[in-house]
Design a protein around this motif. Structure first.
Motif, PDB file in Angstrom:
ATOM      1  N   LEU A  37     -37.150 -33.717  35.366  1.00 60.17           N
ATOM      2  CA  LEU A  37     -37.456 -33.180  36.695  1.00 60.17           C
ATOM      3  C   LEU A  37     -36.219 -32.854  37.509  1.00 60.17           C
ATOM      4  N   THR A  38     -35.022 -33.100  36.964  1.00 55.86           N
ATOM      5  CA  THR A  38     -33.780 -32.826  37.682  1.00 55.86           C
ATOM      6  C   THR A  38     -32.883 -31.953  36.819  1.00 55.86           C
ATOM      7  N   PRO A  39     -32.023 -31.131  37.426  1.00 53.72           N
ATOM      8  CA  PRO A  39     -31.160 -30.234  36.657  1.00 53.72           C
ATOM      9  C   PRO A  39     -30.333 -30.985  35.614  1.00 53.72           C
ATOM     10  N   GLY A  40     -30.302 -30.414  34.396  1.00 55.81           N
ATOM     11  CA  GLY A  40     -29.539 -30.999  33.302  1.00 55.81           C
ATOM     12  C   GLY A  40     -30.358 -31.849  32.358  1.00 55.81           C
TER      13      GLY A  40
ATOM     14  N   THR B 227     -45.324 -27.572  15.542  1.00 58.07           N
ATOM     15  CA  THR B 227     -45.308 -26.452  14.610  1.00 58.07           C
ATOM     16  C   THR B 227     -43.940 -25.791  14.613  1.00 58.07           C
ATOM     17  N   GLY B 228     -43.439 -25.510  15.818  1.00 58.14           N
ATOM     18  CA  GLY B 228     -42.061 -25.079  16.020  1.00 58.14           C
ATOM     19  C   GLY B 228     -41.331 -26.146  16.808  1.00 58.14           C
ATOM     20  N   CYS B 229     -40.109 -25.849  17.208  1.00 56.26           N
ATOM     21  CA  CYS B 229     -39.369 -26.769  18.071  1.00 56.26           C
ATOM     22  C   CYS B 229     -38.890 -25.985  19.285  1.00 56.26           C
ATOM     23  N   PHE B 230     -39.077 -26.594  20.454  1.00 55.73           N
ATOM     24  CA  PHE B 230     -38.726 -25.904  21.689  1.00 55.73           C
ATOM     25  C   PHE B 230     -37.941 -26.857  22.577  1.00 55.73           C
ATOM     26  N   LEU B 231     -36.751 -26.429  22.917  1.00 52.76           N
ATOM     27  CA  LEU B 231     -35.861 -27.223  23.749  1.00 52.76           C
ATOM     28  C   LEU B 231     -35.820 -26.621  25.144  1.00 52.76           C
ATOM     29  N   LEU B 232     -36.033 -27.449  26.153  1.00 52.12           N
ATOM     30  CA  LEU B 232     -35.963 -27.016  27.544  1.00 52.12           C
ATOM     31  C   LEU B 232     -34.951 -27.861  28.294  1.00 52.12           C
ATOM     32  N   ALA B 233     -34.109 -27.188  29.059  1.00 51.99           N
ATOM     33  CA  ALA B 233     -33.155 -27.865  29.932  1.00 51.99           C
ATOM     34  C   ALA B 233     -33.444 -27.458  31.362  1.00 51.99           C
ATOM     35  N   HIS B 234     -33.752 -28.430  32.206  1.00 53.09           N
ATOM     36  CA  HIS B 234     -34.055 -28.134  33.607  1.00 53.09           C
ATOM     37  C   HIS B 234     -32.829 -27.494  34.267  1.00 53.09           C
ATOM     38  N   ALA B 235     -33.062 -26.365  34.952  1.00 55.47           N
ATOM     39  CA  ALA B 235     -31.954 -25.585  35.504  1.00 55.47           C
ATOM     40  C   ALA B 235     -31.968 -25.469  37.020  1.00 55.47           C
ATOM     41  N   GLY B 236     -32.944 -26.080  37.705  1.00 52.25           N
ATOM     42  CA  GLY B 236     -32.917 -26.082  39.154  1.00 52.25           C
ATOM     43  C   GLY B 236     -33.778 -25.025  39.805  1.00 52.25           C
ATOM     44  N   PRO B 237     -33.506 -24.721  41.085  1.00 50.44           N
ATOM     45  CA  PRO B 237     -34.410 -23.858  41.865  1.00 50.44           C
ATOM     46  C   PRO B 237     -34.133 -22.361  41.762  1.00 50.44           C
ATOM     47  N   GLN B 238     -33.073 -21.971  41.033  1.00 49.99           N
ATOM     48  CA  GLN B 238     -32.749 -20.548  40.899  1.00 49.99           C
ATOM     49  C   GLN B 238     -32.846 -20.128  39.432  1.00 49.99           C
ATOM     50  N   PRO B 239     -33.298 -18.908  39.158  1.00 45.62           N
ATOM     51  CA  PRO B 239     -33.386 -18.457  37.764  1.00 45.62           C
ATOM     52  C   PRO B 239     -32.008 -18.482  37.102  1.00 45.62           C
TER      53      PRO B 239
ATOM     54  N   GLY C 212     -46.259 -22.688  45.573  1.00 47.06           N
ATOM     55  CA  GLY C 212     -45.608 -21.389  45.617  1.00 47.06           C
ATOM     56  C   GLY C 212     -44.132 -21.391  45.341  1.00 47.06           C
ATOM     57  N   VAL C 213     -43.548 -22.560  45.074  1.00 52.71           N
ATOM     58  CA  VAL C 213     -42.097 -22.673  44.871  1.00 52.71           C
ATOM     59  C   VAL C 213     -41.819 -22.976  43.398  1.00 52.71           C
ATOM     60  N   PRO C 214     -41.102 -22.076  42.708  1.00 55.00           N
ATOM     61  CA  PRO C 214     -40.834 -22.312  41.286  1.00 55.00           C
ATOM     62  C   PRO C 214     -39.584 -23.156  41.057  1.00 55.00           C
ATOM     63  N   ALA C 215     -39.581 -23.851  39.936  1.00 55.36           N
ATOM     64  CA  ALA C 215     -38.383 -24.453  39.364  1.00 55.36           C
ATOM     65  C   ALA C 215     -38.173 -23.794  38.013  1.00 55.36           C
ATOM     66  N   TYR C 216     -36.930 -23.804  37.537  1.00 51.60           N
ATOM     67  CA  TYR C 216     -36.597 -23.017  36.348  1.00 51.60           C
ATOM     68  C   TYR C 216     -35.970 -23.867  35.255  1.00 51.60           C
ATOM     69  N   ALA C 217     -35.947 -23.285  34.039  1.00 46.08           N
ATOM     70  CA  ALA C 217     -35.367 -23.966  32.888  1.00 46.08           C
ATOM     71  C   ALA C 217     -34.730 -22.949  31.959  1.00 46.08           C
ATOM     72  N   LEU C 218     -33.761 -23.417  31.170  1.00 46.60           N
ATOM     73  CA  LEU C 218     -33.256 -22.673  30.022  1.00 46.60           C
ATOM     74  C   LEU C 218     -33.993 -23.180  28.795  1.00 46.60           C
ATOM     75  N   GLU C 219     -34.325 -22.269  27.897  1.00 44.98           N
ATOM     76  CA  GLU C 219     -35.110 -22.660  26.727  1.00 44.98           C
ATOM     77  C   GLU C 219     -34.542 -22.042  25.460  1.00 44.98           C
ATOM     78  N   GLY C 220     -34.567 -22.834  24.409  1.00 45.28           N
ATOM     79  CA  GLY C 220     -34.280 -22.331  23.077  1.00 45.28           C
ATOM     80  C   GLY C 220     -35.485 -22.567  22.195  1.00 45.28           C
TER      81      GLY C 220
ATOM     82  N   ASP D 170     -23.535 -22.232  28.086  1.00 43.40           N
ATOM     83  CA  ASP D 170     -24.156 -21.846  29.352  1.00 43.40           C
ATOM     84  C   ASP D 170     -23.918 -22.865  30.464  1.00 43.40           C
ATOM     85  N   GLY D 171     -23.074 -23.844  30.199  1.00 42.77           N
ATOM     86  CA  GLY D 171     -22.702 -24.794  31.239  1.00 42.77           C
ATOM     87  C   GLY D 171     -23.651 -25.950  31.423  1.00 42.77           C
ATOM     88  N   VAL D 172     -24.463 -26.241  30.396  1.00 40.88           N
ATOM     89  CA  VAL D 172     -25.394 -27.365  30.472  1.00 40.88           C
ATOM     90  C   VAL D 172     -25.119 -28.291  29.282  1.00 40.88           C
ATOM     91  N   PRO D 173     -24.110 -29.157  29.382  1.00 40.86           N
ATOM     92  CA  PRO D 173     -23.814 -30.065  28.266  1.00 40.86           C
ATOM     93  C   PRO D 173     -24.891 -31.128  28.126  1.00 40.86           C
TER      94      PRO D 173
END
Length: 488
Positions: free
Chosen positions: A249-252, A260-272, A289-297, A391-394
């Protein structure tokens, strides 16, 4: 409301399940049915949307009967994403099979649109790949006359699986899609969480057929389940739901789901976020009405590789045998298995890639091949973790879930492959847990997601790296050599 339950419908790729959770996160009842897979041509994967609907009703009613429908406070829905359903809004019946997220039939169409990819990525956070929904809709309009005719006459409704299910559970009263699923269609502007006219025109999708985009929690619809009207107050795509269920629920914060597959999500905060390593930007959730965003592989083949060893090659009788076989040999004997059975996902995005088993010798046994298939999960994940670092998310810790992580050997190998701590939750059904948390927030059982996570989520076990950096590097080099062969 603490004596009441949250009922979750988890409409997955290979099964449809319903699970009732207590407010403390305990599973109190569950039911499941296998979902039929249809493979009409090489690289094509379809589901019967009517079967998904009927199985969903069956498992919901079964669990409601087990716990008492009067004790269900709300329903949450989570689903296989990108799979797209087509139905007649006048009859409610499917017009054709649903085209599944794994389907590769639109690879050539995606290639023809490559000049538009930079603009599409800037708006959607996604790349032009057959994985996503819009190209599937275009293909259906061009190739299935019943879909095209329904579009011409204003009868066509399209939607991802949760949209199809909400439509039916509400008796056709609600044609909606939550923001996480909408963000996987190639049709939604990531910044505004609204359908984009330019994208709709690019793919030639009839806007009137699309559902309304709504929040992931709140009064979404009302369903008749177990003879009682129960509010649907939570919805999210399976990977976003799993991240919520893992408390990311917090960035990083980073999670990976091995199904079936594998999906990695990293919380990225309030901006795309913007990826420079061909990862995807996506909506993590939208509340009030307020989105939060993530990076996904996205890795297209994880557990399905073990399923293939079982059903396709017949070298194991049960998926559980993979752990014993992997432990029976000290290493993979020089074997590498790149499980590109449905193309390669992030960060390569090679839809035409096909699987490779290399490094075979006269001493290779089925145990070596099975171990290589499991080791591939750690190496594919390492590809994504490396991309996140660019991408700056260690990554300091990886939270894992999904059916594969009951395998202790696999969890340890993930830690060894990545060189970081791997945490497994107490309840590995974190996809359903996340949907329950959203439903709990949506019905007022919890004030917000942190409160829901504090009440429902808990860790089970941590796995720490047990090999040194030199050994890890040798394995990475062997894997990267195999991947280069596939890409060549």
């Amino acid at each position: 409301m603490t004596d009441q339950y949250l009922l979750v419908l988890d409409a997955g790729t290979t099964s449809t399940r319903a699970i009732a959770f207590s407010a403390a996160g305990a599973i109190v009842a569950s039911a499941a049915r296998p979902l039929t897979q249809h493979y009409p041509a090489s690289g094509w994967v379809e589901h019967d949307a009517g079967e998904i609907r009927d199985l969903s009703r069956a498992v919901l009613d079964e669990v409601a009967a087990a716990v008492g429908p009067e004790r269900i406070a709300a329903i949450g829905i989570t689903n296989q994403r990108e799979t797209i359903c087509f139905w007649d809004r006048t009859t409610g019946e499917p017009l054709c099979h649903a085209i599944v997220w794994q389907d590769r039939r639109t690879a050539d169409y995606c290639a023809s649109l490559k000049p538009h990819e930079a603009d599409v990525q800037a708006k959607t956070g996604l790349l032009l790949d057959p994985y996503f929904s819009a190209t599937k809709i275009r293909w259906a309009l061009d190739n299935w006359p019943m879909v095209a005719d329904a579009a011409r006459t204003g009868r066509l409704a399209v939607g991802t699986v949760e949209s199809w299910l909400i439509w039916h559970l509400s008796g056709g009263a609600a044609h909606v899609t939550d923001a996480t699923n909408a963000s996987r269609t190639l049709l939604m502007d990531l910044a505004t969480c609204a359908w984009d006219d330019d994208l709709i025109a690019l793919f030639g999708v009839p806007r009137a057929a699309l559902p309304t985009i709504v929040d992931c929690a709140g009064p979404l619809a009302t369903a008749m389940v177990g003879g009682r009207m129960i509010p649907i107050t939570g919805a999210a795509g399976d990977q976003q739901a799993a991240a919520i269920g893992q408390g990311c629920l917090t960035p990083g914060a980073i999670k990976a789901t091995y199904g079936t597959g594998c999906f990695l999500l990293a919380h990225a905060g309030p901006q795309p976020p913007v990826s420079h390593s061909r990862l995807l930007s996506t909506v993590a959730w939208r509340l009030a009405g307020v989105p939060a965003y993530a990076l996904e592989g996205a890795i297209f083949v994880a557990g399905s590789a073990i399923q293939w060893l079982r059903d396709g090659l017949g070298i194991i009788a049960d998926s559980k045998d993979s752990e014993t076989l992997a432990q029976s040999v000290p290493d993979a004997g020089g074997v590498s298995f790149v499980p590109a059975l449905a193309g390669l996902g992030a960060p390569h995005w090679a839809p035409d890639a096909r699987g490779l088993i290399c490094g075979l010798s006269g001493g290779t046994t089925r145990a070596h091949i099975v171990r290589a298939a499991l080791e591939a999960q750690g190496q594919q994940t390492a590809d994504l973790v490396d991309a996140l670092a660019v991408d700056g998310v260690p990554a300091a810790t990886l939270r894992v879930d999904g059916g594969m992580v009951v395998n202790n050997w696999l969890c340890q190998d993930l830690a060894d492959s990545l060189g970081i701590v791997v945490e497994r939750p107490r309840v590995i059904e974190t996809t359903a847990m996340g949907a329950a948390m959203l439903a709990g927030v949506g019905c007022g059982m919890f004030a917000d997601l942190p409160a829901a996570a504090a009440a429902m989520a808990a860790a089970d076990r941590s796995f720490h790296p047990a090999i040194d950096g030199a050994a890890r590097s040798v394995r990475r080099q062997q894997w990267q050599t195999a991947v280069r062969r596939v890409l060549a």
